[in-house]
Write a protein that holds these residues in place. Sequence first.
Motif, mmCIF file in Angstrom:
data_model
loop_
_atom_site.group_PDB
_atom_site.id
_atom_site.type_symbol
_atom_site.label_atom_id
_atom_site.label_comp_id
_atom_site.label_asym_id
_atom_site.label_seq_id
_atom_site.Cartn_x
_atom_site.Cartn_y
_atom_site.Cartn_z
ATOM 1 N N PRO A 66 0.708 -1.217 0.109
ATOM 2 C CA PRO A 66 -0.150 0.067 0.111
ATOM 3 C C PRO A 66 0.817 1.229 -0.039
ATOM 4 O O PRO A 66 0.554 2.327 -0.563
ATOM 5 N N GLY A 67 1.794 1.240 0.510
ATOM 6 C CA GLY A 67 2.925 2.201 0.689
ATOM 7 C C GLY A 67 3.347 2.865 -0.849
ATOM 8 O O GLY A 67 3.431 4.003 -1.011
ATOM 9 N N ARG A 68 3.646 1.847 -1.275
ATOM 10 C CA ARG A 68 4.256 2.022 -2.803
ATOM 11 C C ARG A 68 3.026 2.510 -3.830
ATOM 12 O O ARG A 68 3.306 3.602 -4.336
ATOM 13 N N LEU A 69 1.896 2.088 -3.373
ATOM 14 C CA LEU A 69 0.853 2.536 -4.167
ATOM 15 C C LEU A 69 0.301 3.786 -3.848
ATOM 16 O O LEU A 69 -0.146 4.723 -4.908
ATOM 17 N N LEU A 70 0.247 4.301 -2.751
ATOM 18 C CA LEU A 70 0.124 5.545 -2.320
ATOM 19 C C LEU A 70 1.315 6.422 -1.943
ATOM 20 O O LEU A 70 1.039 7.555 -1.288
ATOM 21 N N MET A 71 2.343 6.096 -2.489
ATOM 22 C CA MET A 71 3.546 7.250 -2.224
ATOM 23 C C MET A 71 3.427 8.398 -2.496
ATOM 24 O O MET A 71 4.169 9.393 -1.859
ATOM 25 N N ASN A 72 2.873 8.726 -3.649
ATOM 26 C CA ASN A 72 2.392 10.206 -4.059
ATOM 27 C C ASN A 72 1.325 11.026 -3.258
ATOM 28 O O ASN A 72 0.969 11.966 -3.670
ATOM 29 N N ASP A 73 0.577 10.294 -2.513
ATOM 30 C CA ASP A 73 -0.652 10.793 -1.869
ATOM 31 C C ASP A 73 -0.138 11.640 -0.411
ATOM 32 O O ASP A 73 0.054 10.518 0.499
ATOM 33 N N PRO A 74 -0.174 12.920 -0.292
ATOM 34 C CA PRO A 74 0.190 13.394 0.898
ATOM 35 C C PRO A 74 -0.641 13.282 2.085
ATOM 36 O O PRO A 74 -0.442 13.294 3.156
ATOM 37 N N ASN A 75 -1.800 12.538 1.954
ATOM 38 C CA ASN A 75 -2.828 12.311 3.067
ATOM 39 C C ASN A 75 -2.479 10.929 3.635
ATOM 40 O O ASN A 75 -3.273 10.352 4.792
ATOM 41 N N TYR A 76 -1.883 10.064 2.832
ATOM 42 C CA TYR A 76 -1.574 8.752 3.177
ATOM 43 C C TYR A 76 -0.847 8.670 4.594
ATOM 44 O O TYR A 76 0.270 9.033 4.657
ATOM 45 N N ILE A 77 -1.108 7.910 5.594
ATOM 46 C CA ILE A 77 -0.423 7.480 6.750
ATOM 47 C C ILE A 77 -0.225 5.915 6.797
ATOM 48 O O ILE A 77 -1.447 5.408 6.986
ATOM 49 N N ARG A 78 0.788 5.449 6.873
ATOM 50 C CA ARG A 78 0.984 3.934 7.032
ATOM 51 C C ARG A 78 0.592 3.491 8.318
ATOM 52 O O ARG A 78 1.111 4.164 9.320
ATOM 53 N N PRO A 79 -0.303 2.663 8.304
ATOM 54 C CA PRO A 79 -0.595 2.163 9.747
ATOM 55 C C PRO A 79 0.487 1.416 10.359
ATOM 56 O O PRO A 79 1.399 0.938 9.664
ATOM 57 N N LEU A 80 0.413 1.084 11.641
ATOM 58 C CA LEU A 80 1.526 0.457 12.233
ATOM 59 C C LEU A 80 1.380 -1.037 11.968
ATOM 60 O O LEU A 80 0.396 -1.727 11.870
ATOM 61 N N ASP A 81 2.781 -1.538 11.491
ATOM 62 C CA ASP A 81 2.634 -3.061 10.963
ATOM 63 C C ASP A 81 2.140 -4.010 12.130
ATOM 64 O O ASP A 81 1.390 -4.834 11.708
ATOM 65 N N GLN A 82 2.639 -3.624 13.383
ATOM 66 C CA GLN A 82 2.230 -4.547 14.373
ATOM 67 C C GLN A 82 0.700 -4.422 14.527
ATOM 68 O O GLN A 82 -0.006 -5.506 14.818
ATOM 69 N N ASP A 83 -0.013 -3.536 14.190
ATOM 70 C CA ASP A 83 -1.523 -3.539 14.355
ATOM 71 C C ASP A 83 -2.201 -4.114 13.273
ATOM 72 O O ASP A 83 -3.244 -5.000 13.508
ATOM 73 N N ILE A 84 -1.735 -4.200 12.124
ATOM 74 C CA ILE A 84 -2.210 -5.105 11.187
ATOM 75 C C ILE A 84 -1.875 -6.626 11.336
ATOM 76 O O ILE A 84 -2.745 -7.527 11.277
ATOM 77 N N GLU A 85 -0.605 -7.281 11.782
ATOM 78 C CA GLU A 85 -0.288 -8.465 12.281
ATOM 79 C C GLU A 85 -1.181 -9.055 13.303
ATOM 80 O O GLU A 85 -1.369 -10.164 13.031
ATOM 81 N N GLN A 86 -1.260 -8.399 14.245
ATOM 82 C CA GLN A 86 -2.298 -8.662 15.025
ATOM 83 C C GLN A 86 -3.451 -9.002 14.821
ATOM 84 O O GLN A 86 -3.953 -10.193 15.417
#
Length: 383
Positions: free
Chosen positions: A19-39
């Motif tokens: 998702p980070g690569r897909l949205l790399m040019n979107d200034p509003n994107y905030i990457r979720p914490l990996d640990q939150d997704i992995e839980q």
Amino acid sequence: MKAIKIVSHNHIQEFLDFPGRLLMNDPNYIRPLDQDIEQVFDEKKNKFFRSGECERYLFVNDIGETVGKIAVFISKKYKQSQPTGGIGFFDCINDQKTADFILNFAKSELQQKGMEAMDGPISFGERDKFWGLLIDGFSEPLYGMNYNPSYYKTLFENYGFQIYFNQLCFGRKIHDPVAENFLQMHARISKNKNISAKRMKVKNLKKFAEDFTEVYNKAWASHGEGKQLSNFQTLKLFTTLKPVINEHISWFVYENEKPIAVWMNIPDLNQWFKYLNGKFSLWQKLKFLFLKTFKTNKKMVGLVFGVVPEWHRKGIDGYMIWEGTRHFRKTTSFEDYEMQWIGDFNPKMIKIAENLETEVTRKLATYRFLFDRAKEFERHKIL
């Protein structure tokens, strides 16, 4: 194109990074914490594995490039009018054929398990995180909230998904004028010597957890899908929130020391997490503490607002709003207030949000796709 079931560490990392690569040019994107997704996908940490199952997949093109991903799951706790599975953590390039391939794959997986519909994008868990597709209001997401490119709406609806319910977020500026009727309510209730307002303090966390539980169970448990909370559950939640509790922005109202209303708010963690790029190892934890101390957070998030039934329509809401607002205007730097989403099937909660003089700030949608295309589609029942 082919699907790859996620089984290795490299697969997991790609699932998190794509998702980070897909949205790399979107200034509003905030990457979720990996640990939150992995839980979500950890059988030891996610209780939904006790009564359900979940798999996730990457999708690659003919030259091995990732073009999409998805999680596919079923849960016995997710009771609907027909057996309904879930899809979530969907990401895809802007190509309808690719999206159709991914969604057809998910549909086939769920059909093999006896499902007759799929909802998405939702989470393999509670509705408080990673639930819904953003369709309006593409600003920085709140902590735990999905964010996606605007073209996802087209991908879903062209495939045949229909909106099962909308998820509305409401917000306002902290220093915008407060409604005159709230001030009148406050003036009237203030004359009642049996009524008092207190802000939540960490040193009395156990007491406030008990008071919250009492108000919550009276105010919400009887509403539709509401659940009873125990003091243990609430204290566990409050203890988790303890590092980020701001003692100026959560308020309780009492009648002769008996809790009758609560307004629970926390700082928006994403205003700090956006500098961590999804990581939360020791170094990032130290950086978070530094940011929390020295980086001003100007947004707070409304988690819960409620009054026990016997005090409805008596002015307690206006009293609590003005007690809290006039205090945190003086003692904090917050400028923006936004509430977590409310389903459009819940007019009572929407009315509460509107009573706070808020406006809709963003809209997400929970979509449904019925496998039997001749079956009549029904939206979520109004509570």
